[in-house]
Design a protein around this motif. Sequence first.
Motif, PDB file in Angstrom:
ATOM      1  N   GLU A 124       7.784  -1.225   3.899  1.00 35.34           N
ATOM      2  CA  GLU A 124       7.738   0.190   4.310  1.00 35.34           C
ATOM      3  C   GLU A 124       6.314   0.735   4.323  1.00 35.34           C
ATOM      4  O   GLU A 124       5.918   1.431   5.264  1.00 35.34           O
ATOM      5  CB  GLU A 124       8.616   1.019   3.379  1.00 35.34           C
ATOM      6  N   ASN A 125       5.523   0.432   3.292  1.00 42.94           N
ATOM      7  CA  ASN A 125       4.147   0.938   3.233  1.00 42.94           C
ATOM      8  C   ASN A 125       3.300   0.401   4.375  1.00 42.94           C
ATOM      9  O   ASN A 125       2.533   1.141   4.993  1.00 42.94           O
ATOM     10  CB  ASN A 125       3.501   0.586   1.889  1.00 42.94           C
ATOM     11  N   GLU A 126       3.438  -0.896   4.659  1.00 41.20           N
ATOM     12  CA  GLU A 126       2.669  -1.486   5.754  1.00 41.20           C
ATOM     13  C   GLU A 126       3.063  -0.855   7.087  1.00 41.20           C
ATOM     14  O   GLU A 126       2.189  -0.542   7.913  1.00 41.20           O
ATOM     15  CB  GLU A 126       2.903  -2.994   5.805  1.00 41.20           C
ATOM     16  N   ALA A 127       4.353  -0.648   7.293  1.00 38.15           N
ATOM     17  CA  ALA A 127       4.813  -0.033   8.540  1.00 38.15           C
ATOM     18  C   ALA A 127       4.287   1.391   8.664  1.00 38.15           C
ATOM     19  O   ALA A 127       3.805   1.796   9.731  1.00 38.15           O
ATOM     20  CB  ALA A 127       6.335  -0.048   8.597  1.00 38.15           C
ATOM     21  N   ASN A 128       4.378   2.160   7.584  1.00 32.59           N
ATOM     22  CA  ASN A 128       3.873   3.535   7.615  1.00 32.59           C
ATOM     23  C   ASN A 128       2.378   3.578   7.880  1.00 32.59           C
ATOM     24  O   ASN A 128       1.899   4.428   8.635  1.00 32.59           O
ATOM     25  CB  ASN A 128       4.201   4.264   6.303  1.00 32.59           C
ATOM     26  N   ASN A 129       1.617   2.655   7.280  1.00 31.70           N
ATOM     27  CA  ASN A 129       0.169   2.598   7.529  1.00 31.70           C
ATOM     28  C   ASN A 129      -0.129   2.292   8.983  1.00 31.70           C
ATOM     29  O   ASN A 129      -1.019   2.905   9.582  1.00 31.70           O
ATOM     30  CB  ASN A 129      -0.493   1.559   6.618  1.00 31.70           C
ATOM     31  N   GLU A 130       0.603   1.347   9.563  1.00 34.96           N
ATOM     32  CA  GLU A 130       0.396   1.022  10.979  1.00 34.96           C
ATOM     33  C   GLU A 130       0.743   2.204  11.882  1.00 34.96           C
ATOM     34  O   GLU A 130       0.052   2.481  12.850  1.00 34.96           O
ATOM     35  CB  GLU A 130       1.194  -0.218  11.374  1.00 34.96           C
ATOM     36  N   ILE A 131       1.827   2.891  11.553  1.00 34.86           N
ATOM     37  CA  ILE A 131       2.224   4.068  12.347  1.00 34.86           C
ATOM     38  C   ILE A 131       1.163   5.147  12.241  1.00 34.86           C
ATOM     39  O   ILE A 131       0.743   5.734  13.258  1.00 34.86           O
ATOM     40  CB  ILE A 131       3.597   4.594  11.883  1.00 34.86           C
ATOM     41  N   ASN A 132       0.695   5.419  11.024  1.00 35.34           N
ATOM     42  CA  ASN A 132      -0.338   6.449  10.839  1.00 35.34           C
ATOM     43  C   ASN A 132      -1.621   6.077  11.561  1.00 35.34           C
ATOM     44  O   ASN A 132      -2.271   6.939  12.174  1.00 35.34           O
ATOM     45  CB  ASN A 132      -0.596   6.682   9.347  1.00 35.34           C
ATOM     46  N   GLN A 133      -2.001   4.815  11.498  1.00 40.01           N
ATOM     47  CA  GLN A 133      -3.191   4.362  12.204  1.00 40.01           C
ATOM     48  C   GLN A 133      -3.021   4.560  13.708  1.00 40.01           C
ATOM     49  O   GLN A 133      -3.929   5.045  14.386  1.00 40.01           O
ATOM     50  CB  GLN A 133      -3.461   2.886  11.886  1.00 40.01           C
TER      51      GLN A 133
END
Length: 95
Positions: free
Chosen positions: A81-90
Amino acid sequence: MLEKFKYVNLNKDFDMSTSELRMKLELINKISVLDDARIIKEIKKLLDFELDEKVYELNKNQKDRIEEARAEYRNSQTLNENEANNEINQWLNEK
């Protein structure tokens, strides 16, 4: 001891406990006094969806995408979840 009631629903047989039957009757009573057409339509849509027994055929693109996703999963190409959220935010910050 719970009583069981046997019902036949077209092609299905299923048992229903007394508490389940009471819950159904309570829902029927609540629905029968509703006067908001929007809520009644939403309940109908939900029931139609839950009781739908149609078989849906996927097209070639859908089948290919599912196979691609399965291969990614088999090869551990997943994000937490954290990796996905970071990619989305980026991605959002690039726009």
